[in-house]
Design a protein around this motif. Sequence first.
Motif, PDB file in Angstrom:
ATOM      1  N   TYR A  53       0.837  -1.205   0.000  1.00  0.00           N
ATOM      2  CA  TYR A  53       0.000   0.000   0.000  1.00  0.00           C
ATOM      3  C   TYR A  53       0.873   1.255   0.000  1.00  0.00           C
ATOM      4  O   TYR A  53       0.635   2.190  -0.765  1.00  0.00           O
ATOM      5  N   LYS A  54       1.906   1.254   0.841  1.00  0.00           N
ATOM      6  CA  LYS A  54       2.815   2.414   0.886  1.00  0.00           C
ATOM      7  C   LYS A  54       3.576   2.563  -0.430  1.00  0.00           C
ATOM      8  O   LYS A  54       3.776   3.672  -0.917  1.00  0.00           O
ATOM      9  N   TRP A  56       2.544   1.598  -3.382  1.00  0.00           N
ATOM     10  CA  TRP A  56       1.575   2.073  -4.377  1.00  0.00           C
ATOM     11  C   TRP A  56       1.332   3.573  -4.209  1.00  0.00           C
ATOM     12  O   TRP A  56       1.297   4.305  -5.197  1.00  0.00           O
ATOM     13  N   LYS A  57       1.172   4.018  -2.961  1.00  0.00           N
ATOM     14  CA  LYS A  57       0.930   5.440  -2.734  1.00  0.00           C
ATOM     15  C   LYS A  57       2.116   6.293  -3.180  1.00  0.00           C
ATOM     16  O   LYS A  57       1.936   7.378  -3.731  1.00  0.00           O
ATOM     17  N   SER A  60       2.635   5.513  -7.440  1.00  0.00           N
ATOM     18  CA  SER A  60       1.512   5.456  -8.377  1.00  0.00           C
ATOM     19  C   SER A  60       1.531   6.597  -9.387  1.00  0.00           C
ATOM     20  O   SER A  60       0.934   6.487 -10.455  1.00  0.00           O
ATOM     21  N   SER A  66      -4.200   2.759 -11.717  1.00  0.00           N
ATOM     22  CA  SER A  66      -3.800   1.752 -10.723  1.00  0.00           C
ATOM     23  C   SER A  66      -3.682   0.370 -11.352  1.00  0.00           C
ATOM     24  O   SER A  66      -2.949  -0.476 -10.859  1.00  0.00           O
ATOM     25  N   CYS A  80      -5.741  -2.928  -1.675  1.00  0.00           N
ATOM     26  CA  CYS A  80      -5.237  -1.553  -1.563  1.00  0.00           C
ATOM     27  C   CYS A  80      -6.240  -0.529  -2.072  1.00  0.00           C
ATOM     28  O   CYS A  80      -6.374   0.547  -1.481  1.00  0.00           O
ATOM     29  N   VAL A  81      -6.951  -0.844  -3.143  1.00  0.00           N
ATOM     30  CA  VAL A  81      -7.958   0.093  -3.650  1.00  0.00           C
ATOM     31  C   VAL A  81      -9.076   0.263  -2.617  1.00  0.00           C
ATOM     32  O   VAL A  81      -9.531   1.386  -2.368  1.00  0.00           O
ATOM     33  N   ARG A  84      -7.711   2.354   0.295  1.00  0.00           N
ATOM     34  CA  ARG A  84      -7.616   3.774  -0.053  1.00  0.00           C
ATOM     35  C   ARG A  84      -8.983   4.444   0.022  1.00  0.00           C
ATOM     36  O   ARG A  84      -9.129   5.520   0.587  1.00  0.00           O
ATOM     37  N   ARG A  85      -9.995   3.789  -0.557  1.00  0.00           N
ATOM     38  CA  ARG A  85     -11.339   4.355  -0.553  1.00  0.00           C
ATOM     39  C   ARG A  85     -11.862   4.528   0.872  1.00  0.00           C
ATOM     40  O   ARG A  85     -12.320   5.596   1.255  1.00  0.00           O
ATOM     41  N   VAL A  88      -9.913   7.225   2.979  1.00  0.00           N
ATOM     42  CA  VAL A  88     -10.273   8.601   2.656  1.00  0.00           C
ATOM     43  C   VAL A  88     -11.675   8.926   3.168  1.00  0.00           C
ATOM     44  O   VAL A  88     -11.897   9.980   3.765  1.00  0.00           O
ATOM     45  N   MET A  97      -5.504   2.196   9.685  1.00  0.00           N
ATOM     46  CA  MET A  97      -5.237   1.627   8.357  1.00  0.00           C
ATOM     47  C   MET A  97      -4.569   0.258   8.484  1.00  0.00           C
ATOM     48  O   MET A  97      -4.861  -0.649   7.703  1.00  0.00           O
TER      49      MET A  97
END
Length: 148
Positions: A53-54, A56-57, A60, A66, A80-81, A84-85, A88, A97
């Motif tokens: 996840y880190k 990807w962030k 990206s 993605s 991960c998607v 993220r959703r 947020v 998280m």
Amino acid sequence: MTSDQITRVCNACIERCEAGSTWPPDFAEFIALVAEVGGGLVGLTVRDVIAEYKRWKSESWRYGTSEQFPWRHPVLYHICVEMRREGVERRLTQPEMDKLAGVKLARWEKKLASGFSVPPIRRQIAAPKAPEGPTPAMQMAAGKRYVE
């Protein structure tokens, strides 16, 4: 278990010994180590999910979408998607998280254990577009006005 999982368990045993724990670990301690670092059906741990996840962030921006990102495992894209959703939407902190990563990974492992497969990485279907022209409700209102 895969060779990578066995390596992780062995490294965890070595770290445990270096920290001053007894050798060999008893059966319950060994099972706890395997569960913690062995990685379930997918072969992933919560640490792996958080690291991906880190990554990807932070990386990206190099990719158009993605879906083009080089995921280490297809299930990581879906986890991960979703993380993220939800992160947020709910404004989650880092410890929250981390907990969410464990929940999502457990959910996917349960799905895989019951026979489902990981769907391929692909763009989601776009939402349906609004119809062009008058809607049925608008047509009915116009008809009523005409009759009057």
